[in-house]
Design a protein around this motif. Structure first.
Motif, PDB file in Angstrom:
ATOM      1  N   HIS A 170     -13.618 -61.565  20.240  1.00  0.00           N
ATOM      2  CA  HIS A 170     -14.072 -61.099  18.980  1.00  0.00           C
ATOM      3  C   HIS A 170     -15.525 -61.345  18.754  1.00  0.00           C
ATOM      4  CE1 HIS A 170      -9.990 -60.947  17.557  1.00  0.00           C
ATOM      5  NE2 HIS A 170     -10.297 -60.220  16.440  1.00  0.00           N
TER       6      HIS A 170
ATOM      7  N   MET B 158      -5.091 -54.883  15.798  1.00  0.00           N
ATOM      8  CA  MET B 158      -6.639 -55.290  15.735  1.00  0.00           C
ATOM      9  C   MET B 158      -6.691 -56.157  14.755  1.00  0.00           C
ATOM     10  SD  MET B 158      -7.830 -53.467  18.282  1.00  0.00           S
ATOM     11  CE  MET B 158      -9.290 -53.801  17.882  1.00  0.00           C
ATOM     12  N   GLY B 159      -6.337 -57.624  15.264  1.00  0.00           N
ATOM     13  CA  GLY B 159      -6.280 -58.582  14.416  1.00  0.00           C
ATOM     14  C   GLY B 159      -7.619 -59.424  14.223  1.00  0.00           C
TER      15      GLY B 159
ATOM     16  N   GLU C  20     -14.914 -55.498  18.198  1.00  0.00           N
ATOM     17  CA  GLU C  20     -14.712 -56.153  17.147  1.00  0.00           C
ATOM     18  C   GLU C  20     -16.337 -56.435  16.361  1.00  0.00           C
ATOM     19  OE1 GLU C  20     -12.148 -57.287  15.592  1.00  0.00           O
ATOM     20  OE2 GLU C  20     -10.952 -56.632  17.373  1.00  0.00           O
TER      21      GLU C  20
ATOM     22  N   HIS D 297     -13.983 -54.948   7.399  1.00  0.00           N
ATOM     23  CA  HIS D 297     -13.938 -54.911   9.006  1.00  0.00           C
ATOM     24  C   HIS D 297     -12.709 -54.035   9.509  1.00  0.00           C
ATOM     25  CE1 HIS D 297     -13.790 -57.236  12.795  1.00  0.00           C
ATOM     26  NE2 HIS D 297     -12.354 -56.923  12.817  1.00  0.00           N
ATOM     27  N   GLU D 298     -11.617 -54.381   8.676  1.00  0.00           N
ATOM     28  CA  GLU D 298     -10.394 -53.751   9.244  1.00  0.00           C
ATOM     29  C   GLU D 298     -10.407 -52.175   8.978  1.00  0.00           C
ATOM     30  OE1 GLU D 298      -8.176 -55.276  11.005  1.00  0.00           O
ATOM     31  OE2 GLU D 298      -8.756 -57.280  10.431  1.00  0.00           O
TER      32      GLU D 298
ATOM     33  N   HIS E 246     -12.183 -50.732  11.987  1.00  0.00           N
ATOM     34  CA  HIS E 246     -11.264 -50.267  13.200  1.00  0.00           C
ATOM     35  C   HIS E 246     -10.963 -48.986  12.873  1.00  0.00           C
ATOM     36  CE1 HIS E 246     -11.663 -53.956  15.164  1.00  0.00           C
ATOM     37  NE2 HIS E 246     -11.105 -54.766  14.447  1.00  0.00           N
TER      38      HIS E 246
HETATM   39 ZN   LIG Z   1     -11.164 -56.643  14.195  1.00  0.00          ZN
END
Ligand SMILES: [Zn+2]
Length: 314
Positions: free
Chosen positions: A284, A27-28, A220, A189-190, A193
């Motif tokens: 995103h 999930m970059g 996202e 944000h990470e 996820h």
């Molecule tokens: Zn993300």
């Protein structure tokens, strides 16, 4: 952002590791090259062998150095090149060193969700370890390199980042101003996820579809909203002794997060890299959408307000 010098940091939540390899799918954050817009679906194993190799490397390095392993209960630090992380003890260290600031932010974000998730979703939060790597590393989602940017890997429930992302990618390539709260936004944000993974959203909406209302964009934008929720509670989230990790957030801090969210908007990245905007390729969301959802979380502190799946008004 001002860290509290009296806050105690939990080093077991961040690990430094080495690596190998070149690509990853997780999930970059999207990269200007387009390589980083990873999808959550179809993670192929490969972390197994990599994990064994890494473990062997760790053991060899540890034996070679003849040094005691850092004194965390879970912790083996794989860092053989001057371990700043092992020196991170308090919020005062977080004021001085980037690695300690990241650790303090990870601690704060996870302490927040340990309270908020039971309250708001009726389920327990489980910590996810933050993996610092340099150059490249193996993950449960395949090989990761610094060019992929930070990502969350649902297969092993860990967050991966090469810290050079903040200077080389976020600031230089994506044109963000940067700053410690810009970095905190990326961290939060990470972990958004990870929360989605725990509540089942990631599993439910896995898709390789792109486009302005695609499941990927909704995932996202919700992670941005969850990042905002943490920001809302950042100065009241405490360590186990009741000391807040962060004493003060200013309007300038929030502006740093907004600036970073803008810089990683799909439209901005497309403009920078291709000179035109193609919403059908979005994974995103636009700059404005990313800012709006971060602010929705920041202003409400409420998971229900972060429901990006039941609206087409993203
Ligand atoms: Zn993300």
């Amino acid at each position: 952002m001002k860290f509290n010098p009296r806050a105690r940091l939990d080093r077991s939540q961040v690990r430094n590791r080495g690596g190998g390899g070149t690509t990853s799918r997780g999930m970059g954050f999207p990269m200007p090259t387009g390589r980083g817009g990873g999808m959550p679906g179809g993670m192929v194993g490969g972390g197994g062998v990599g994990g064994i190799i890494l473990l062997i490397v760790v053991l060899v390095v540890a034996a070679k150095c003849g040094a005691g392993l850092p004194g965390t209960s879970s912790g083996v630090s794989a860092d053989a090149e001057g371990d700043i992380l092992s020196e991170c003890s308090t919020g005062a260290d977080a004021e001085k060193e980037q690695e300690c600031a990241i650790l303090a932010t990870v601690n704060s974000v996870q302490a927040y969700w340990a309270e908020a998730l039971p309250e708001q979703a009726g389920m327990e939060y489980e910590n996810s370890q933050w993996q610092n790597f340099r150059g490249s590393t193996s993950s449960g989602c395949g090989q990761a390199s610094s060019s992929t940017g930070p990502f969350y890997c649902p297969a092993d429930k860990q967050v991966y980042i090469d810290l050079t992302f903040f200077d080389a990618m976020l600031e230089e390539q994506l044109g963000a101003t940067g700053g410690d709260f810009a970095e905190a936004y990326v961290v939060a944000h990470e972990y958004g996820h990870h929360v989605q993974d725990l509540v089942g959203t990631l599993g439910r909406y896995q898709s390789r579809e792109t486009g302005p209302t695609s499941p990927s964009v909704r995932i996202e934008l919700q992670a941005d909203c969850y990042a905002g929720m943490w920001a809302n509670a950042a100065t009241t989230t405490t360590d186990e002794n009741g000391e807040p990790f962060i004493l003060e957030l200013t309007d300038e801090d929030i502006a740093e997060a907004i600036d970073a969210a803008t810089a990683v908007g799909d439209d901005r990245i497309q403009e920078r890299s291709q000179g035109r905007v193609n919403p059908e390729q979005w994974t995103h969301g636009s700059a404005q959408e990313r800012v709006d959802w971060f602010m929705t979380g920041y202003e409400s502190g409420d998971m229900d307000e972060c429901d990006t799946f039941s609206t087409d008004d993203l």
